[in-house]
Design a protein around this motif. Sequence first.
Motif, PDB file in Angstrom:
ATOM      1  N   LEU A 163     -53.931  74.702 -27.174  1.00  0.00           N
ATOM      2  CA  LEU A 163     -52.798  76.036 -26.973  1.00  0.00           C
ATOM      3  C   LEU A 163     -52.591  75.234 -29.067  1.00  0.00           C
ATOM      4  O   LEU A 163     -52.317  75.628 -29.566  1.00  0.00           O
ATOM      5  CB  LEU A 163     -51.725  76.411 -27.103  1.00  0.00           C
ATOM      6  N   LEU A 164     -52.583  73.983 -29.163  1.00  0.00           N
ATOM      7  CA  LEU A 164     -52.495  72.982 -29.702  1.00  0.00           C
ATOM      8  C   LEU A 164     -54.183  73.289 -32.072  1.00  0.00           C
ATOM      9  O   LEU A 164     -53.416  72.433 -32.126  1.00  0.00           O
ATOM     10  CB  LEU A 164     -52.048  72.012 -30.098  1.00  0.00           C
ATOM     11  N   SER A 165     -55.244  73.685 -30.406  1.00  0.00           N
ATOM     12  CA  SER A 165     -56.288  73.479 -31.398  1.00  0.00           C
ATOM     13  C   SER A 165     -56.247  74.231 -32.644  1.00  0.00           C
ATOM     14  O   SER A 165     -56.931  74.191 -33.598  1.00  0.00           O
ATOM     15  CB  SER A 165     -57.521  73.683 -30.596  1.00  0.00           C
ATOM     16  N   VAL A 166     -54.998  75.241 -32.848  1.00  0.00           N
ATOM     17  CA  VAL A 166     -54.514  75.984 -33.929  1.00  0.00           C
ATOM     18  C   VAL A 166     -54.445  74.866 -34.940  1.00  0.00           C
ATOM     19  O   VAL A 166     -54.453  75.301 -36.792  1.00  0.00           O
ATOM     20  CB  VAL A 166     -53.848  76.447 -33.865  1.00  0.00           C
ATOM     21  N   ARG A 167     -54.028  73.755 -34.739  1.00  0.00           N
ATOM     22  CA  ARG A 167     -53.773  72.903 -35.735  1.00  0.00           C
ATOM     23  C   ARG A 167     -55.287  72.752 -37.403  1.00  0.00           C
ATOM     24  O   ARG A 167     -54.828  72.765 -38.176  1.00  0.00           O
ATOM     25  CB  ARG A 167     -53.776  71.595 -35.522  1.00  0.00           C
ATOM     26  N   ALA A 168     -56.466  72.534 -36.602  1.00  0.00           N
ATOM     27  CA  ALA A 168     -57.539  73.034 -37.568  1.00  0.00           C
ATOM     28  C   ALA A 168     -58.098  74.058 -38.015  1.00  0.00           C
ATOM     29  O   ALA A 168     -58.598  73.934 -39.265  1.00  0.00           O
ATOM     30  CB  ALA A 168     -58.421  72.434 -36.722  1.00  0.00           C
ATOM     31  N   GLN A 169     -57.047  75.120 -38.006  1.00  0.00           N
ATOM     32  CA  GLN A 169     -57.886  76.138 -38.659  1.00  0.00           C
ATOM     33  C   GLN A 169     -56.382  76.809 -39.091  1.00  0.00           C
ATOM     34  O   GLN A 169     -56.846  77.832 -39.810  1.00  0.00           O
ATOM     35  CB  GLN A 169     -58.257  77.090 -38.000  1.00  0.00           C
ATOM     36  N   LEU A 170     -55.282  76.487 -39.120  1.00  0.00           N
ATOM     37  CA  LEU A 170     -53.838  76.762 -39.177  1.00  0.00           C
ATOM     38  C   LEU A 170     -54.016  76.976 -41.177  1.00  0.00           C
ATOM     39  O   LEU A 170     -53.512  78.312 -42.023  1.00  0.00           O
ATOM     40  CB  LEU A 170     -52.934  76.354 -38.737  1.00  0.00           C
ATOM     41  N   ARG A 171     -54.332  76.366 -41.635  1.00  0.00           N
ATOM     42  CA  ARG A 171     -54.014  76.517 -42.414  1.00  0.00           C
ATOM     43  C   ARG A 171     -55.146  77.190 -43.510  1.00  0.00           C
ATOM     44  O   ARG A 171     -54.315  78.035 -44.645  1.00  0.00           O
ATOM     45  CB  ARG A 171     -54.642  74.815 -43.909  1.00  0.00           C
ATOM     46  N   ASN A 172     -55.973  77.638 -42.860  1.00  0.00           N
ATOM     47  CA  ASN A 172     -56.940  78.834 -43.491  1.00  0.00           C
ATOM     48  C   ASN A 172     -55.883  80.440 -43.188  1.00  0.00           C
ATOM     49  O   ASN A 172     -56.651  81.068 -43.979  1.00  0.00           O
ATOM     50  CB  ASN A 172     -58.633  78.810 -42.697  1.00  0.00           C
ATOM     51  N   ASP A 173     -55.837  80.305 -41.734  1.00  0.00           N
ATOM     52  CA  ASP A 173     -55.227  80.917 -41.870  1.00  0.00           C
ATOM     53  C   ASP A 173     -54.113  80.863 -42.727  1.00  0.00           C
ATOM     54  O   ASP A 173     -53.138  83.034 -42.886  1.00  0.00           O
ATOM     55  CB  ASP A 173     -54.487  81.200 -40.017  1.00  0.00           C
ATOM     56  N   PHE A 174     -52.977  80.318 -42.809  1.00  0.00           N
ATOM     57  CA  PHE A 174     -52.295  80.961 -44.008  1.00  0.00           C
ATOM     58  C   PHE A 174     -52.909  81.499 -45.454  1.00  0.00           C
ATOM     59  O   PHE A 174     -52.582  82.658 -45.558  1.00  0.00           O
ATOM     60  CB  PHE A 174     -51.486  79.989 -44.185  1.00  0.00           C
ATOM     61  N   LEU A 175     -54.041  80.927 -45.498  1.00  0.00           N
ATOM     62  CA  LEU A 175     -54.322  81.034 -47.368  1.00  0.00           C
ATOM     63  C   LEU A 175     -55.308  82.765 -46.789  1.00  0.00           C
ATOM     64  O   LEU A 175     -55.429  82.753 -48.208  1.00  0.00           O
ATOM     65  CB  LEU A 175     -55.096  80.249 -47.534  1.00  0.00           C
ATOM     66  N   ASN A 176     -55.454  82.828 -45.846  1.00  0.00           N
ATOM     67  CA  ASN A 176     -56.498  83.681 -46.453  1.00  0.00           C
ATOM     68  C   ASN A 176     -54.936  85.277 -45.184  1.00  0.00           C
ATOM     69  O   ASN A 176     -55.345  86.399 -45.685  1.00  0.00           O
ATOM     70  CB  ASN A 176     -57.236  84.143 -45.405  1.00  0.00           C
ATOM     71  N   SER A 177     -53.778  84.902 -45.624  1.00  0.00           N
ATOM     72  CA  SER A 177     -52.674  86.130 -44.943  1.00  0.00           C
ATOM     73  C   SER A 177     -51.878  86.367 -45.956  1.00  0.00           C
ATOM     74  O   SER A 177     -52.330  85.424 -48.154  1.00  0.00           O
ATOM     75  CB  SER A 177     -51.474  85.730 -44.359  1.00  0.00           C
ATOM     76  N   TYR A 178     -51.517  87.578 -46.418  1.00  0.00           N
ATOM     77  CA  TYR A 178     -50.797  87.684 -47.590  1.00  0.00           C
ATOM     78  C   TYR A 178     -49.383  87.275 -48.366  1.00  0.00           C
ATOM     79  O   TYR A 178     -49.325  87.380 -49.546  1.00  0.00           O
ATOM     80  CB  TYR A 178     -49.861  89.253 -47.361  1.00  0.00           C
ATOM     81  N   ILE A 179     -48.727  86.473 -47.506  1.00  0.00           N
ATOM     82  CA  ILE A 179     -48.108  85.319 -47.673  1.00  0.00           C
ATOM     83  C   ILE A 179     -48.900  84.562 -48.755  1.00  0.00           C
ATOM     84  O   ILE A 179     -48.360  83.607 -49.473  1.00  0.00           O
ATOM     85  CB  ILE A 179     -47.315  84.830 -46.658  1.00  0.00           C
ATOM     86  N   GLY A 180     -49.698  83.790 -48.136  1.00  0.00           N
ATOM     87  CA  GLY A 180     -50.618  82.818 -48.541  1.00  0.00           C
ATOM     88  C   GLY A 180     -51.669  83.000 -49.808  1.00  0.00           C
ATOM     89  O   GLY A 180     -52.334  81.889 -50.353  1.00  0.00           O
TER      90      GLY A 180
END
Length: 224
Positions: A163-180
């Motif tokens: 469940l913590l494997s999101v570490r590798a993708q979280l930054r990209n997910d943030f930057l691709n969101s409306y807030i990022g």
Amino acid sequence: NELPALKNGYITFGCLNRLHKVTDEAFKVWTEILHAVPNSRMVMKAGELSDPEICKQVMWHFLRAGITEDRITLIGNTNGQWHDHVSTYNLVDIGLDPFPHGSGVSGMESMMMGVPIVSLRWPTIVGRLSASLLSCVGYADWIAESADDYVKLAVKKAGDISLLSVRAQLRNDFLNSYIGNHKAYVKVVEDKYKKMWATYCKKRLDSIQNIGVGCEPMAQRATA
């Protein structure tokens, strides 16, 4: 960096928010989580923790709950250097959000550093900051609706490394969101303002038409 737990062999929780956000209730929940996750650690970083007396007060919350001092790391101001500050997230597997005042900028920094946050959705605006961020980025499964759920959620996430494997993708997910993504964010805000203005104009026009006075100029302005 890679998940610290893979190297350490234990889960490290963390909070880098200002201490005035951390209530007695938050400390209580955090100690319950540390008891429920064997060998887990807690990292706290805040400018106030540069004061040894403040450190003693914070440590007291853990010691009185039976959490030994070696499981707690308290870090103060890192000479005002922002990069040194956010690098603390390289020590953390899971962020624990304070409540009832959730994290704002700290929550965004945490996501940019790949660290997901367990958040308690509170009924106030400041209590919904991190929950809103998580929802926007697509991580609503990290939001709890009660203190008990907060503990269960943190323990669940800590108990499954996958469940913590999101570490590798979280930054990209943030930057691709409306807030990022600042361009996408501006577009959404502009659309909301336009909708609000159109609604206001319609209400004003309806009001004027109801009294039958001056409706033509207002209609022209609303159309324009």
